[in-house]
Design a protein around this motif. Structure first.
Motif, mmCIF file in Angstrom:
data_model
loop_
_atom_site.group_PDB
_atom_site.id
_atom_site.type_symbol
_atom_site.label_atom_id
_atom_site.label_comp_id
_atom_site.label_asym_id
_atom_site.label_seq_id
_atom_site.Cartn_x
_atom_site.Cartn_y
_atom_site.Cartn_z
ATOM 1 N N MET A 197 3.139 3.820 -10.173
ATOM 2 C CA MET A 197 2.671 4.205 -8.860
ATOM 3 C C MET A 197 1.376 5.016 -8.965
ATOM 4 O O MET A 197 0.463 4.855 -8.176
ATOM 5 C CB MET A 197 3.770 5.020 -8.170
ATOM 6 C CG MET A 197 3.471 5.338 -6.746
ATOM 7 S SD MET A 197 3.618 3.838 -5.802
ATOM 8 C CE MET A 197 3.715 4.479 -4.219
ATOM 9 N N ILE A 198 1.325 5.919 -9.960
ATOM 10 C CA ILE A 198 0.142 6.751 -10.147
ATOM 11 C C ILE A 198 -1.042 5.896 -10.564
ATOM 12 O O ILE A 198 -2.164 6.096 -10.106
ATOM 13 C CB ILE A 198 0.419 7.859 -11.186
ATOM 14 C CG1 ILE A 198 1.503 8.797 -10.655
ATOM 15 C CG2 ILE A 198 -0.834 8.630 -11.519
ATOM 16 C CD1 ILE A 198 1.937 9.832 -11.646
ATOM 17 N N ILE A 199 -0.797 4.912 -11.410
ATOM 18 C CA ILE A 199 -1.872 4.037 -11.876
ATOM 19 C C ILE A 199 -2.413 3.208 -10.705
ATOM 20 O O ILE A 199 -3.617 3.031 -10.568
ATOM 21 C CB ILE A 199 -1.373 3.127 -13.030
ATOM 22 C CG1 ILE A 199 -1.012 3.978 -14.236
ATOM 23 C CG2 ILE A 199 -2.417 2.090 -13.384
ATOM 24 C CD1 ILE A 199 -0.382 3.228 -15.363
ATOM 25 N N LYS A 200 -1.529 2.745 -9.840
ATOM 26 C CA LYS A 200 -1.937 1.943 -8.683
ATOM 27 C C LYS A 200 -2.791 2.783 -7.735
ATOM 28 O O LYS A 200 -3.820 2.314 -7.228
ATOM 29 C CB LYS A 200 -0.689 1.410 -7.964
ATOM 30 C CG LYS A 200 -0.993 0.447 -6.866
ATOM 31 C CD LYS A 200 0.284 -0.102 -6.259
ATOM 32 C CE LYS A 200 -0.020 -1.085 -5.170
ATOM 33 N NZ LYS A 200 1.165 -1.593 -4.525
ATOM 34 N N ASN A 201 -2.412 4.025 -7.481
ATOM 35 C CA ASN A 201 -3.189 4.916 -6.614
ATOM 36 C C ASN A 201 -4.547 5.245 -7.224
ATOM 37 O O ASN A 201 -5.559 5.323 -6.522
ATOM 38 C CB ASN A 201 -2.420 6.214 -6.337
ATOM 39 C CG ASN A 201 -1.271 5.996 -5.371
ATOM 40 O OD1 ASN A 201 -1.251 5.017 -4.631
ATOM 41 N ND2 ASN A 201 -0.317 6.903 -5.389
ATOM 42 N N THR A 202 -4.575 5.421 -8.542
ATOM 43 C CA THR A 202 -5.826 5.735 -9.230
ATOM 44 C C THR A 202 -6.785 4.560 -9.133
ATOM 45 O O THR A 202 -7.979 4.733 -8.854
ATOM 46 C CB THR A 202 -5.554 6.085 -10.705
ATOM 47 O OG1 THR A 202 -4.586 7.138 -10.771
ATOM 48 C CG2 THR A 202 -6.821 6.499 -11.415
ATOM 49 N N ILE A 203 -6.279 3.341 -9.351
ATOM 50 C CA ILE A 203 -7.114 2.135 -9.254
ATOM 51 C C ILE A 203 -7.618 1.965 -7.824
ATOM 52 O O ILE A 203 -8.797 1.672 -7.589
ATOM 53 C CB ILE A 203 -6.335 0.888 -9.743
ATOM 54 C CG1 ILE A 203 -6.081 0.986 -11.235
ATOM 55 C CG2 ILE A 203 -7.101 -0.379 -9.412
ATOM 56 C CD1 ILE A 203 -5.163 -0.079 -11.791
ATOM 57 N N SER A 204 -6.741 2.169 -6.864
ATOM 58 C CA SER A 204 -7.130 2.069 -5.450
ATOM 59 C C SER A 204 -8.216 3.100 -5.110
ATOM 60 O O SER A 204 -9.154 2.801 -4.369
ATOM 61 C CB SER A 204 -5.901 2.288 -4.563
ATOM 62 O OG SER A 204 -6.267 2.280 -3.215
#
Length: 195
Positions: free
Chosen positions: A1-8
């Motif tokens: 989830m953290i990786i997805k938010n960072t990429i976004s």
């Protein structure tokens, strides 16, 4: 989830930066100032959009509604403009004349003195209602839109050319005339009772 938010977050930041770079690189191309009547007025989308005022000015439309002007010599002090104003930015004070005071440019007889005719342009909505109801068309909207001042009180335009001393003199003349009429009326009543 953290990786997805960072990429976004990075994608969103990149989109914003790309848009900024696009405008930055297009800044070398200068927009041409076009007349609003031209068909391609809204077609030009590239280049600097800021008008370098006061060196450059946007053409003023013929139907533009800007600063108000009053031709006080044509004003019959009917008070219609002040009554219709939705924000009460027009203040008028009239003094009844002792007789006809002359004529306006359209031939209307003037019977009232304009002791005060002030327009507070800081309050004005530029709606144009005052110009529509004016029977002598003495109040008009000009094509001037820039009257920059440092003090807000300077935005109250005084159109009456009568000084306070002159206004008081006209009031006294009217009071004297009314007193003379009243005295003549009372004398006539006494004479009628004495018959």
């Amino acid at each position: 989830m953290i990786i997805k938010n960072t990429i976004s977050s990075f994608v969103t930041a990149w989109k914003g930066l790309a848009l900024t770079l696009k405008h930055f690189l297009a800044a070398g191309k200068k927009r041409q100032t076009l007349d609003v009547k031209k068909d391609n007025y809204f077609a030009e989308q590239e280049g600097i959009v800021t008008v370098q005022y006061p060196k450059e000015k946007i053409p003023i439309p013929e139907v533009g509604r800007y600063q108000l002007h009053v031709e006080i010599d044509d004003c019959i002090v009917c008070d219609l403009c002040a009554k219709i104003c939705p924000v009460d930015c027009i203040e008028i004070e009239s003094i009844k004349g002792t007789g006809p005071l002359g004529q306006t440019s359209d031939g209307t007889v003037k019977r009232l003195h304009a002791a005060k005719f002030d327009i507070d342009m800081a309050k004005c909505l530029y709606c144009g209602l005052c110009t529509v109801v004016c029977p002598t068309e003495c109040i008009t909207m000009t094509n001037q839109y820039d009257r920059t001042v440092t003090n807000v009180a300077e935005l109250t335009y005084k159109f009456s050319d009568m000084t306070p001393e002159e206004a008081e003199e006209k009031r006294q003349e009217l009071a004297k005339q009314q007193a003379e009429k009243q005295a003549a009326k009372e004398a006539a009543m006494k004479a009628k009772k004495g018959e």
